[in-house]
Design a protein around this motif. Structure first.
Motif, short mmCIF file in Angstrom:
data_model
loop_
_atom_site.label_atom_id
_atom_site.label_comp_id
_atom_site.label_asym_id
_atom_site.label_seq_id
_atom_site.Cartn_x
_atom_site.Cartn_y
_atom_site.Cartn_z
N THR A 1 56.42 40.65 26.50
CA THR A 1 57.30 39.59 27.05
C THR A 1 58.86 39.51 26.33
O THR A 1 58.83 40.19 25.25
CB THR A 1 56.77 38.31 27.06
OG1 THR A 1 56.40 37.91 25.71
CG2 THR A 1 55.57 38.28 27.83
N THR A 2 59.53 39.33 27.11
CA THR A 2 60.89 38.92 26.76
C THR A 2 61.31 37.66 26.92
O THR A 2 60.97 36.85 28.04
CB THR A 2 62.18 39.77 27.06
OG1 THR A 2 62.06 39.92 28.52
CG2 THR A 2 61.72 41.22 26.52
N HIS A 3 62.30 36.75 25.94
CA HIS A 3 62.64 35.60 26.25
C HIS A 3 64.10 35.40 26.06
O HIS A 3 64.84 36.04 25.50
CB HIS A 3 61.91 34.60 25.02
CG HIS A 3 60.80 34.64 25.07
ND1 HIS A 3 59.61 35.52 24.51
CD2 HIS A 3 59.49 33.69 25.49
CE1 HIS A 3 58.38 35.25 24.46
NE2 HIS A 3 58.21 34.17 25.27
N LYS A 4 64.39 34.45 26.94
CA LYS A 4 65.91 34.13 27.01
C LYS A 4 66.03 32.65 27.35
O LYS A 4 65.37 31.91 27.99
CB LYS A 4 66.57 34.91 28.33
CG LYS A 4 67.85 34.66 28.64
CD LYS A 4 68.28 35.36 29.85
CE LYS A 4 69.86 35.23 30.27
NZ LYS A 4 70.26 35.88 31.56
N LEU A 5 67.18 32.20 26.42
CA LEU A 5 67.54 30.63 26.58
C LEU A 5 68.55 30.54 27.92
O LEU A 5 69.22 31.26 28.37
CB LEU A 5 68.39 30.05 25.39
CG LEU A 5 68.83 28.75 25.48
CD1 LEU A 5 67.34 27.88 25.57
CD2 LEU A 5 69.58 28.45 24.30
N LEU A 6 67.97 29.55 28.77
CA LEU A 6 68.70 29.01 30.05
C LEU A 6 68.97 27.60 29.95
O LEU A 6 68.32 26.80 29.54
CB LEU A 6 67.74 29.06 31.37
CG LEU A 6 67.13 30.47 31.64
CD1 LEU A 6 66.23 30.62 32.77
CD2 LEU A 6 68.36 31.62 31.77
N HIS A 7 70.34 27.49 30.71
CA HIS A 7 70.63 26.01 30.62
C HIS A 7 70.81 25.67 32.08
O HIS A 7 71.26 26.16 33.09
CB HIS A 7 72.26 26.13 30.03
CG HIS A 7 72.37 26.51 28.80
ND1 HIS A 7 71.99 25.91 27.58
CD2 HIS A 7 72.75 27.80 28.27
CE1 HIS A 7 71.98 26.46 26.56
NE2 HIS A 7 72.71 27.81 26.73
N SER A 8 69.94 24.56 32.36
CA SER A 8 70.20 23.83 33.62
C SER A 8 70.39 22.58 33.63
O SER A 8 70.78 22.03 32.39
CB SER A 8 68.67 24.21 34.33
OG SER A 8 68.80 23.92 35.74
N ALA A 9 70.19 21.75 34.77
CA ALA A 9 70.12 20.29 34.66
C ALA A 9 69.75 19.64 35.74
O ALA A 9 69.55 20.11 36.98
CB ALA A 9 71.78 19.87 34.68
N ASN A 10 69.24 18.42 35.44
CA ASN A 10 68.58 17.63 36.58
C ASN A 10 69.93 16.56 36.99
O ASN A 10 71.04 16.72 36.28
CB ASN A 10 67.71 16.31 35.72
CG ASN A 10 66.61 16.93 35.43
OD1 ASN A 10 65.92 17.88 36.00
ND2 ASN A 10 65.93 16.50 34.24
N ILE A 11 69.93 16.41 38.30
CA ILE A 11 71.02 15.53 38.84
C ILE A 11 70.42 14.29 39.15
O ILE A 11 69.40 14.18 39.88
CB ILE A 11 71.47 16.16 40.33
CG1 ILE A 11 71.82 17.69 40.15
CG2 ILE A 11 72.54 15.41 41.01
CD1 ILE A 11 72.95 17.86 39.01
N VAL A 12 71.20 13.30 38.76
CA VAL A 12 70.61 11.73 38.59
C VAL A 12 71.87 10.92 38.97
O VAL A 12 72.95 11.13 38.70
CB VAL A 12 70.28 11.34 37.22
CG1 VAL A 12 69.42 10.07 37.37
CG2 VAL A 12 69.62 12.61 36.56
#
Length: 539
Positions: free
Chosen positions: A287-298
């Motif tokens: 496996t390889t791992h990668k940091l992702l940035h996302s967001a909830n919308i509120v």
């Protein structure tokens, strides 16, 4: 994107629905004389399912564009931001990609080694890190459900330490679907704490929801986990995967049991035996791992009552989809029109109606989570670290994949037996002539498969709103056909046939439930006999 059609059985069933008075047509275009509210809802679905958003995969540029579009709509509707940064609540994720070509597995039994092709015979998938190399004995643990409070514990009489555990779907027929579902969600965490090394899922042909070939096609897709490992159920490396039922007999060789025997017991909800297998399982998972940035919308509509406005009713509908994946007939974009563009559009319809009508007494918060498809991660993050006071959360009403593919004649608010929200739903059902019918397939575990479960685990009474149908009906056949052929595939786009007014009729039903809950003098409560009442102390 070229036109695609459902199977002959689905088309025939939809035509039957049309003959009954509901208009059946493509999700993409309005019908002549269509009500503006219907046209507006489906315009949102068409927008979110557009190829330009590339399936709205969490952490992808396509998701970010869809989130920005949604924020513009919420702003134009006059909703107030309720995130951390305006409408946004950032959620950091870790993407775990599987190198299928470099990974391998084999069974080591009394008669030698049997290779398992990856992913044809076995694939790996889980919301936690995987061990690189593993060679361990295997134990069969029945349904893999630990429910001592109702007299069933598949781990009570077996030693799982240092072993890989194999389980089948389902559970005792006498135990509620909600209780079995909750136990299923806890399996990996329980096993990891008891020293098990992994969990392997088998499925019986009768209980297989998505054909194995389609499961395999999606197995190369990266899995997700929250970057904060303190919010994960399993923090140490732990094997997770599925084995093709066609290879189950090889797995069970020398155990004294056959897969046909075990499958027949599981399909009937009968008691399953527990036993050590004669085979070991050896795996090499790259496996390889990668940091992702996302967001909830509120977003929110503040309540009108000076006291009750401090309490919050959440309406949730996940914004993310599966993104870009394995091509099917040349199409690699998993547009997610019904999963969950129609859910987002329905929540927006409710927000618009509440803004235009009598303002609710309680605050109504609209949550559009990210990474639902990765394991309810956005909603879990929100439920654990809400952008409002945690104690203010009194209810969650969740939309996910309300399927407007057959007439609306009944409803199934999943979880209605567990809290006072069930009475609210029943009152609206009585007023609108939409009887509540129980979940026809409780062993599908839909109780834990969408964002309301994150709130339930945090002690908040919740409902998962679904159109109702019963087993062995034309509606059941349509729904089964859709899941087998369209669900989690590029075919879930706006070219599929739907009954457009049904989506609005169902949204109106849910809006009435939300209004009733938001205006009630009494705070929603778990029923005293509900197992989930014990989670209330977590708020």
């Amino acid at each position: 994107m070229r036109q695609r059609l459902l199977s002959t059985a689905t088309i025939a069933a939809l035509m039957m629905a049309g003959a009954a008075g509901a208009q059946t047509m493509s999700a993409a275009a309005p019908a002549p004389g269509e009500a503006p509210k219907v046209t507006a809802l489906w315009a949102v679905v068409k927008e979110l399912a557009d190829d330009s958003y590339e399936g709205r995969g969490a952490g992808s540029p396509g998701y970010d564009r869809a989130a920005a579009w949604l924020v513009r709509q919420l702003t134009a509707m006059g909703l107030q931001p309720a995130g951390v940064n305006g409408f946004y609540q950032p959620v950091d994720l870790v993407s775990q990609s599987f190198d299928v070509a470099a990974s391998h597995a084999e069974l080591i039994g009394p008669s030698g080694s049997t290779p398992l092709s990856v992913p044809g015979d076995m694939y790996f998938r889980g919301g936690h890190a995987m061990p690189l190399d593993l060679n361990a004995p295997v134990v069969f643990a029945g349904y893999g459900l630990s429910m001592p409070d109702v007299g069933h514990d598949d781990f009570a009489d077996i030693d799982v330490k240092g072993k890989i555990v194999v389980v089948l779907p389902g559970g005792p027929e006498s135990i509620s679907g909600a209780r079995k579902s909750n136990a299923r969600s806890e399996v990996a965490g329980i096993l990891a704490k008891r020293g098990a090394l992994g969990l392997i899922q088998l499925s019986t042909p009768k209980q297989t929801e998505i054909p194995w070939e389609r499961q395999v096609s999606g197995s190369s897709r990266a899995s997700l986990m929250l970057a904060d490992d303190g919010l994960r159920d399993v923090s140490a490396p732990f094997l997770a995967g599925s084995i093709n039922s066609d290879r189950a007999e090889a797995l069970l060789a020398g155990s004294g049991h056959t897969f046909a025997e075990l499958a027949a017991l599981a399909d009937s909800g009968a008691k399953l035996p527990h036993f050590d297998l004669a085979t070991r399982l050896s795996t090499h998972v790259v496996t390889t791992h990668k940091l992702l940035h996302s967001a909830n919308i509120v977003a929110k509509i503040p309540g009108s009552d000076p006291v009750l406005s401090k309490q919050v009713v959440v309406v949730s509908a996940h914004l993310d989809g599966l993104g870009v994946g394995t091509p099917v007939k040349g199409d690699a974009i998993y547009n997610g029109a019904l999963d969950n563009g129609v859910g987002v559009a329905s929540a927006m319809t409710i927000a618009r109606d509440l803004k235009a009508g009598k303002r609710p007494r309680r605050t109504v918060l609209f949550l559009f989570p990210t990474a639902e498809e990765g394991g309810l991660l956005g909603s879990r993050y929100f439920a654990m670290r809400p952008t409002v006071a945690k104690a203010s959360l009194v209810a969650d009403i969740n939309f996910d994949m309300p399927l407007p593919i057959f007439p609306l004649t009944s409803v199934t608010p999943i979880g209605y037996e567990e809290s006072s929200l069930g009475k609210d739903a029943a009152a609206v059902s009585a007023a609108r002539g939409l009887p509540i019918v129980p979940d026809p397939f409780p062993d599908r575990r839909v109780f834990i498969r969408s964002d309301q479960y994150s709130f339930i685990r945090a002690g908040v009474p919740s409902l998962f709103m679904k159109l109702g149908f019963k087993r062995d009906t034309p509606e059941a056949a349509v729904e089964h056909d859709w899941r087998a052929n369209m669900y989690h595939s590029p075919r879930d786009d706006v070219n599929q046939p739907v009954i457009r007014p049904v989506a609005v009729d169902f949204a109106d039903y849910v809006a009435a439930v939300v209004q009733r809950v938001a205006d009630a003098s009494a705070r929603p409560e778990w029923n005293k006999d509900s197992y989930f009442a014990r989670f209330a102390g977590k708020k």
